[in-house]
Design a protein around this motif. Structure first.
Motif, PDB file in Angstrom:
ATOM      1  N   ILE A 206       0.698  -1.354   0.093  1.00  0.00           N
ATOM      2  CA  ILE A 206       0.174  -0.017  -0.062  1.00  0.00           C
ATOM      3  C   ILE A 206       0.851   1.311   0.052  1.00  0.00           C
ATOM      4  CG2 ILE A 206      -1.408   1.307   1.231  1.00  0.00           C
ATOM      5  CD1 ILE A 206      -2.826  -1.350   2.199  1.00  0.00           C
ATOM      6  N   LEU A 207       1.820   1.258   0.719  1.00  0.00           N
ATOM      7  CA  LEU A 207       2.664   2.391   1.121  1.00  0.00           C
ATOM      8  C   LEU A 207       3.294   2.892  -0.183  1.00  0.00           C
ATOM      9  CD1 LEU A 207       3.447   4.618   3.192  1.00  0.00           C
ATOM     10  CD2 LEU A 207       5.102   3.172   3.764  1.00  0.00           C
ATOM     11  N   PRO A 208       3.754   2.088  -0.972  1.00  0.00           N
ATOM     12  CA  PRO A 208       4.424   2.601  -2.189  1.00  0.00           C
ATOM     13  C   PRO A 208       3.226   3.218  -3.293  1.00  0.00           C
ATOM     14  CG  PRO A 208       5.188   0.326  -1.659  1.00  0.00           C
ATOM     15  CD  PRO A 208       4.183   0.562  -1.033  1.00  0.00           C
ATOM     16  N   TYR A 209       2.026   2.981  -3.091  1.00  0.00           N
ATOM     17  CA  TYR A 209       1.283   3.494  -3.979  1.00  0.00           C
ATOM     18  C   TYR A 209       0.410   4.454  -3.097  1.00  0.00           C
ATOM     19  CZ  TYR A 209       2.552  -0.614  -6.263  1.00  0.00           C
ATOM     20  OH  TYR A 209       3.402  -1.531  -6.742  1.00  0.00           O
ATOM     21  N   ALA A 210       0.811   5.113  -2.268  1.00  0.00           N
ATOM     22  CA  ALA A 210       0.157   6.217  -1.494  1.00  0.00           C
ATOM     23  C   ALA A 210       0.039   7.329  -2.176  1.00  0.00           C
ATOM     24  CB  ALA A 210       0.876   6.367   0.007  1.00  0.00           C
TER      25      ALA A 210
ATOM     26  N   TRP B 156      -5.519  -2.018 -10.124  1.00  0.00           N
ATOM     27  CA  TRP B 156      -6.252  -2.495  -9.067  1.00  0.00           C
ATOM     28  C   TRP B 156      -6.467  -1.362  -7.867  1.00  0.00           C
ATOM     29  CZ3 TRP B 156      -9.438  -6.538  -8.441  1.00  0.00           C
ATOM     30  CH2 TRP B 156      -9.698  -6.973  -7.160  1.00  0.00           C
ATOM     31  N   ILE B 157      -5.429  -0.730  -7.606  1.00  0.00           N
ATOM     32  CA  ILE B 157      -5.315   0.286  -6.599  1.00  0.00           C
ATOM     33  C   ILE B 157      -6.238   1.420  -6.959  1.00  0.00           C
ATOM     34  CG2 ILE B 157      -4.008   2.046  -5.416  1.00  0.00           C
ATOM     35  CD1 ILE B 157      -3.146  -0.531  -4.153  1.00  0.00           C
ATOM     36  N   TYR B 158      -6.251   1.690  -8.244  1.00  0.00           N
ATOM     37  CA  TYR B 158      -7.126   2.963  -8.856  1.00  0.00           C
ATOM     38  C   TYR B 158      -8.539   2.557  -8.602  1.00  0.00           C
ATOM     39  CZ  TYR B 158      -3.750   6.085 -10.960  1.00  0.00           C
ATOM     40  OH  TYR B 158      -2.880   7.004 -11.272  1.00  0.00           O
ATOM     41  N   LYS B 159      -8.979   1.152  -8.902  1.00  0.00           N
ATOM     42  CA  LYS B 159     -10.188   0.987  -8.991  1.00  0.00           C
ATOM     43  C   LYS B 159     -10.804   0.705  -7.683  1.00  0.00           C
ATOM     44  CE  LYS B 159     -10.171  -2.317 -12.986  1.00  0.00           C
ATOM     45  NZ  LYS B 159     -10.772  -3.587 -13.551  1.00  0.00           N
ATOM     46  N   ILE B 160      -9.975   0.227  -6.796  1.00  0.00           N
ATOM     47  CA  ILE B 160     -10.423   0.065  -5.161  1.00  0.00           C
ATOM     48  C   ILE B 160     -10.786   1.745  -4.886  1.00  0.00           C
ATOM     49  CG2 ILE B 160     -10.019  -0.172  -3.115  1.00  0.00           C
ATOM     50  CD1 ILE B 160      -8.625  -2.816  -3.940  1.00  0.00           C
ATOM     51  N   ALA B 161      -9.850   2.559  -4.944  1.00  0.00           N
ATOM     52  CA  ALA B 161      -9.820   3.971  -4.546  1.00  0.00           C
ATOM     53  C   ALA B 161     -11.009   4.624  -5.071  1.00  0.00           C
ATOM     54  CB  ALA B 161      -8.432   4.654  -4.814  1.00  0.00           C
ATOM     55  N   LEU B 162     -11.042   4.754  -6.346  1.00  0.00           N
ATOM     56  CA  LEU B 162     -12.388   5.308  -7.018  1.00  0.00           C
ATOM     57  C   LEU B 162     -13.610   4.836  -6.487  1.00  0.00           C
ATOM     58  CD1 LEU B 162     -11.039   5.579 -10.741  1.00  0.00           C
ATOM     59  CD2 LEU B 162     -11.526   7.246  -9.057  1.00  0.00           C
TER      60      LEU B 162
ATOM     61  N   LEU C 297      -8.224  -0.135   3.694  1.00  0.00           N
ATOM     62  CA  LEU C 297      -8.757  -1.272   4.361  1.00  0.00           C
ATOM     63  C   LEU C 297      -9.471  -2.009   3.390  1.00  0.00           C
ATOM     64  CD1 LEU C 297     -10.021  -2.566   6.741  1.00  0.00           C
ATOM     65  CD2 LEU C 297     -11.945  -1.206   6.681  1.00  0.00           C
ATOM     66  N   GLN C 298      -9.911  -1.405   2.398  1.00  0.00           N
ATOM     67  CA  GLN C 298     -10.687  -2.222   1.183  1.00  0.00           C
ATOM     68  C   GLN C 298      -9.455  -2.987   0.370  1.00  0.00           C
ATOM     69  OE1 GLN C 298     -13.728  -3.130   1.158  1.00  0.00           O
ATOM     70  NE2 GLN C 298     -13.906  -1.726   2.804  1.00  0.00           N
ATOM     71  N   ILE C 299      -8.344  -2.125   0.142  1.00  0.00           N
ATOM     72  CA  ILE C 299      -7.267  -2.962  -0.408  1.00  0.00           C
ATOM     73  C   ILE C 299      -6.723  -4.140   0.362  1.00  0.00           C
ATOM     74  CG2 ILE C 299      -4.745  -2.741  -1.144  1.00  0.00           C
ATOM     75  CD1 ILE C 299      -5.424   0.385  -1.846  1.00  0.00           C
TER      76      ILE C 299
ATOM     77  N   ASP D  89     -10.628  10.129   6.335  1.00  0.00           N
ATOM     78  CA  ASP D  89     -11.566   8.747   6.150  1.00  0.00           C
ATOM     79  C   ASP D  89     -11.549   7.960   5.106  1.00  0.00           C
ATOM     80  OD1 ASP D  89     -12.547   9.415   8.748  1.00  0.00           O
ATOM     81  OD2 ASP D  89     -14.238  10.478   8.208  1.00  0.00           O
ATOM     82  N   TYR D  90     -11.663   8.767   3.800  1.00  0.00           N
ATOM     83  CA  TYR D  90     -11.404   8.118   2.584  1.00  0.00           C
ATOM     84  C   TYR D  90     -10.187   7.428   2.619  1.00  0.00           C
ATOM     85  CZ  TYR D  90     -15.346  10.731   0.576  1.00  0.00           C
ATOM     86  OH  TYR D  90     -16.608  11.209   0.181  1.00  0.00           O
ATOM     87  N   TYR D  91      -9.037   7.995   2.778  1.00  0.00           N
ATOM     88  CA  TYR D  91      -7.879   7.312   2.892  1.00  0.00           C
ATOM     89  C   TYR D  91      -7.755   6.016   3.589  1.00  0.00           C
ATOM     90  CZ  TYR D  91      -2.752   6.373   2.735  1.00  0.00           C
ATOM     91  OH  TYR D  91      -1.488   5.846   2.497  1.00  0.00           O
ATOM     92  N   GLN D  92      -8.304   5.950   4.787  1.00  0.00           N
ATOM     93  CA  GLN D  92      -8.285   4.839   5.712  1.00  0.00           C
ATOM     94  C   GLN D  92      -9.057   3.734   5.039  1.00  0.00           C
ATOM     95  OE1 GLN D  92      -9.557   5.716   9.770  1.00  0.00           O
ATOM     96  NE2 GLN D  92      -8.964   3.628  10.448  1.00  0.00           N
TER      97      GLN D  92
END
Length: 166
Positions: free
Chosen positions: A10-14, A58-64, A40-42, A33-36
């Protein structure tokens, strides 16, 4: 969530997570809140990652998805960033834009629909039309057309000052 998983997956993609969350929040509290929730969802969904796409996709999809879900639950006021509320790395990433231009761009982006916001955010992250299409579930041609229209809208918003009116 284990610190090893967080530090390696996660951290490398923060930076990606920060930029996506910042594009959909109006306050530091919402941003946190969103970041946390994205982190969590990742972590929760990592076992479903089948390597059919890049980890960053995958990170983008989850974040969006997290941000769009939260947006549906909250009513947002017009964006007002104090100069110190933008993440430092976002400011450093923008070598061409002044601080005022960057704030103006963020305000203008907040006037776009949620989907257009996601598309332009990915475009600004220098994702290819094909990668954006994969993340958004639309065709690459559709992405290209939408980017042209979004740029026109952002230009109009920034040049006329419409983005300062709630």
């Amino acid at each position: 969530m284990g610190s090893d998983y967080y530090n390696s997956m996660i951290l490398p993609y923060a930076g990606i997570i920060i930029k996506v969350c910042r594009a959909y929040t109006n306050s530091q509290e919402d941003f946190e809140d969103y970041y946390q929730e994205v982190c969590l969802q990742i972590w929760r969904s990592h076992s479903r990652f089948k390597k059919q796409c890049a980890w960053t996709t995958w990170i983008y999809k989850i974040a969006l998805n997290v941000c769009l879900t939260y947006l549906k639950k909250k009513q947002h006021a017009p964006l007002e960033f104090a100069s110190d509320s933008l993440p430092e790395e976002t400011i450093q990433d923008s070598k061409v834009l002044s601080d005022d231009s960057l704030k103006s761009l963020y305000r203008a982006i907040h006037h776009l629909s949620e989907i257009d916001r996601a598309i332009i955010l990915l475009y600004l992250e220098e994702q290819s039309n094909q990668a954006i299409a994969e993340i958004m579930g639309i065709t690459a041609n559709n992405v290209g057309v939408r980017i042209v229209r979004i740029k026109q809208r952002l230009s109009k918003l920034m040049n006329t000052g419409d983005n300062n009116n709630g």
